[in-house]
Structure formats: structure tokens, C-alpha cells
Design a protein around this motif. Sequence first.
Motif, short mmCIF file in Angstrom:
data_model
loop_
_atom_site.label_atom_id
_atom_site.label_comp_id
_atom_site.label_asym_id
_atom_site.label_seq_id
_atom_site.Cartn_x
_atom_site.Cartn_y
_atom_site.Cartn_z
N TYR A 153 0.84 -1.21 0.00
CA TYR A 153 0.00 0.00 0.00
C TYR A 153 0.86 1.25 0.00
O TYR A 153 0.60 2.21 -0.74
N ARG A 196 -2.09 10.07 -10.45
CA ARG A 196 -3.39 9.80 -9.85
C ARG A 196 -3.64 10.76 -8.69
O ARG A 196 -2.71 11.14 -7.98
N ALA A 199 -11.79 8.19 -2.96
CA ALA A 199 -12.15 7.07 -3.83
C ALA A 199 -10.91 6.49 -4.50
O ALA A 199 -10.76 5.26 -4.64
N VAL A 200 -9.99 7.36 -4.94
CA VAL A 200 -8.76 6.89 -5.56
C VAL A 200 -7.90 6.14 -4.54
O VAL A 200 -7.33 5.09 -4.83
N SER A 254 -8.96 4.52 -1.95
CA SER A 254 -9.57 3.20 -1.72
C SER A 254 -9.21 2.23 -2.83
O SER A 254 -8.94 1.04 -2.58
N ASP A 255 -9.19 2.71 -4.07
CA ASP A 255 -8.80 1.85 -5.19
C ASP A 255 -7.35 1.40 -5.05
O ASP A 255 -7.02 0.23 -5.33
N ARG A 285 -7.26 -1.34 -2.54
CA ARG A 285 -7.75 -2.61 -3.10
C ARG A 285 -6.66 -3.26 -3.95
O ARG A 285 -6.47 -4.48 -3.91
N GLU A 286 -5.94 -2.45 -4.74
CA GLU A 286 -4.85 -2.98 -5.56
C GLU A 286 -3.76 -3.61 -4.69
O GLU A 286 -3.08 -4.54 -5.11
N GLU A 325 -12.98 -5.38 1.09
CA GLU A 325 -14.02 -4.39 1.41
C GLU A 325 -14.25 -4.34 2.93
O GLU A 325 -14.52 -3.28 3.49
#
Length: 445
Positions: A113, A126, A132-133, A135-136, A139-140, A145
Motif C-alpha cells: 500500500y 493519480r 475514492a482513488v 480506496s482503489d 484494493r490494488e 471491502e
Amino acid sequence: MDAMSRAAKPKVTVVFHYRSPFCALIVDRILALGDRYAVDVEWRIVRDVPRPSSLEITLDNPRFLYNRQDCARRFRWAGLPWTPQSWRLGDVKAASVLGQWILLNRPDLFAAYTIKANRAYWCYGRNATDPAVVSDIAREAGLSEADLAAATAAEAEMNRQLDATAVWCAENGVLGAPFFMIGEERFWGSDRLAALERHLAELGLGPMQYDLDNAVLFAADPVPTLPIKGREARLAINRIFCVGRNYAAHAREMGGNPDEEPPFYFTKPSNALVLSGVAVPYPPATKNYHYEMELVIVIGKPAFDITPAQAREVVFGFAAGLDMTRRDLQIQARDKGHPWDLGKAFEHSAVIGEVRLASDGPWPEKGRLHLKVNGTVKQDTDLANMIWSVNDIVADLSKFYHLQPGDVIFTGTPEGVGPVVAGDKLYGGIDDVGSVETVILDAVH
């Protein structure tokens, strides 16, 4: 070394900020401190970088003059992309809060992360101020969730801890980020990480390439790495092989006969490797320092005694490279029938650009190869003019060595080689492969 001393590791405190371009520049090296040295790493994530502009400028407080041109150069030297957007990166509160939660609750994902979040803006443009970015990105890095929901629920407590870190920074005189502390020693800024690493080595704490009984007297240097185009991962370099006289015109230029000579090879040490963009010093004991622009092969799988048809299966990728040469020493050795080591195998003599994966472009059977010195074209040919192709070279070399992943092979240079002096700027390119560049510095005595 007894069990108690093994367990009692010194602590390195790292003050880290997800917005700092200098943190992004060296995040992988910071994350490696706990693996390379016998230390425990304590992370102090900050939302705001302390900026005590009234402090005296010293070695401990260099107060880097931030500007995009300076950062772009530093990233290029480190082999990293530099693509921040024109808009300014502001508050990265969401990234810091989530990073704090991951550090405490999912430490197994903290490194992935942290690298992604810290380079999101500086390397890939980015918007890391957008939750929201962020959070993406998480996730990557592998967060579920459920993890994200738990982090959101703990936001107030994470903010409290970040506030406490800000107070701690003020109390401990933290100058900015990145900032490193071990005992009474303090190091601020990306340029001081090397000083920290030297300090840890001097304390006998690493690099961690010796056994716990100190059976090895001198610790090895860290493994050199190359950037990979379009990837965050880097490629560890093993051995450096070089092919001699692989273009007919250059063979004749050097007094050889390409019709009579089979392929022959020489090697360079691992400390010859220099990343594209990094300046190199004029080497000692020579008055005739030459450039040689070449295609570089990177091996990706073990190979021994293979055929040319099998070579494609073991090649990882390709790069542009400069085989720098002390020509006067090479010629003296050649004329006496001696090895070429003094002319070829010395520090900073293998400048290599980022690696293009073999699968990401055409097989380099043809394409322009050129080199400019101070903007003037000095070498210009087509890869089709190589005497031995990529496949031929890999197959032939595999008859003499058990090739391993990370081995690199310089494939020879065309005609047009010549001398350079301090101040000269070199830029080379190979169609569909990449580029390489350096500047020649004064000799270091």
C-alpha cells in the motif's frame, strides 16, 4: 552472538509522509531497512510535513529547494517514472489515515500500500487527495471491502494517533519527511538515507548478508537493480557479459577481421552498473575514455547449452546500454595478448536504461541504434547489421555458462566509437527498446 543480543535490535524511527516526492523516490529502500539491517523499524506517519523554515541550514537541515525540475531529475536518476499532473497535490488525509490503519491492523499489506499510495501521484498522475482513488489503491494492494469498512469506522482514532505523531515531531525536532532517527543520530531527507545506511553498516548492523555468528568479515554490497518499463517492480542484476566486435565495421575499425573470428566475451563487475540518467566520473589511469552504444539482453530463466530457437524462451527483456571503455588500456592489453579487464571491467562502466519486457514489443532483429554526444550523432546503424543475432548470442554463451535470471549481455557496438571528456552529454536510443543517457563528470581522486 547469543540469543539475547540477537533479540535486542536497535530501533530506527522513520517519519514518513504520503505527499512527499522524496518519500516516493526512496520508499522501497526505506521499506527494506528492516530486512537489510539488524534493526527494528518504527513508522511515524505524518499528515503535514514539518517545515521549520526558521532553522539554520545545516547538514541535518538542508531544506531542499523543491521544484518540479529538480524532482524530475532525481526520479529519472533513480529509474522511476515522473508523471505528476499540472494540478498541485494537496491534503492526502485519506491516504495517511488508511496507511495508519493498515500499519496497525494489516502490516502484511503495509509495504504494498505504501509504495502504491506514495507513488500514485508522483509516478502515475493519480489524485491521491481523492478518497475514492485512495480506496482503489488500497484494493490494488490487497485490502478487502471488510478491511476498508473497518478503516473507515476507525477514522477518528487514526486521526487522534496522527495528531499525537505531530506533537511528537514537534517535541523531537523533526525537520521534515523523510526523517530518520537511531539513538542520538538523526538524518533528514532522501539524500541522507545513504548516510543512515552507512551508519548502520559502521555499527555492524548490516547489510544482512552474513550469518548470525559473524562468520563473514565483510558484508556484501546490496544487489544492483534496474527499472522495468511500465512496472513498479525492479530487476535484480546478476552478472554482466559483453560480446566483442559484433558489427563488421567496428571489428575492422578496431583492427580485426569479422570473417575469421567467432563470438568472444568479456565481463564487467556488478559495481560497473549505472542507471541511465546518472552522471559518471571520468575514470582513473586513462586519457582515452570511449563510449560504445549497445543493445542489452536481460536473461529471465536458467539456460545451459540451448539452441538459438530456444533463446526466446529464456530472454526476459531488452535495454539500451553504454559500454564505457578505457580504450588506451584496452589496446595496450590487446597488443600484449593480455586480458581486457583494465580497459573494460571497472566501476561505472556499464550504463543501462530501463528494461523493456520481451513480450511488450517486437524482437530486436532490426531497428535503428544511435548515439549522440552533445547533440551530434556519433554512432548510427541498424540492429540487422549485428554479426550474431540475439538468439545466436544467448545460445552460444549458454555453452560456456549456466545462464541465470538477472544476467545481462551487452551485444556489441557499431562503428563510430570515440572519446569523451568531462562535461560531455551522451544520449542513445534503440527503436522499440528504449534509451540511455549520462553526463561525464570530472575524475574523482
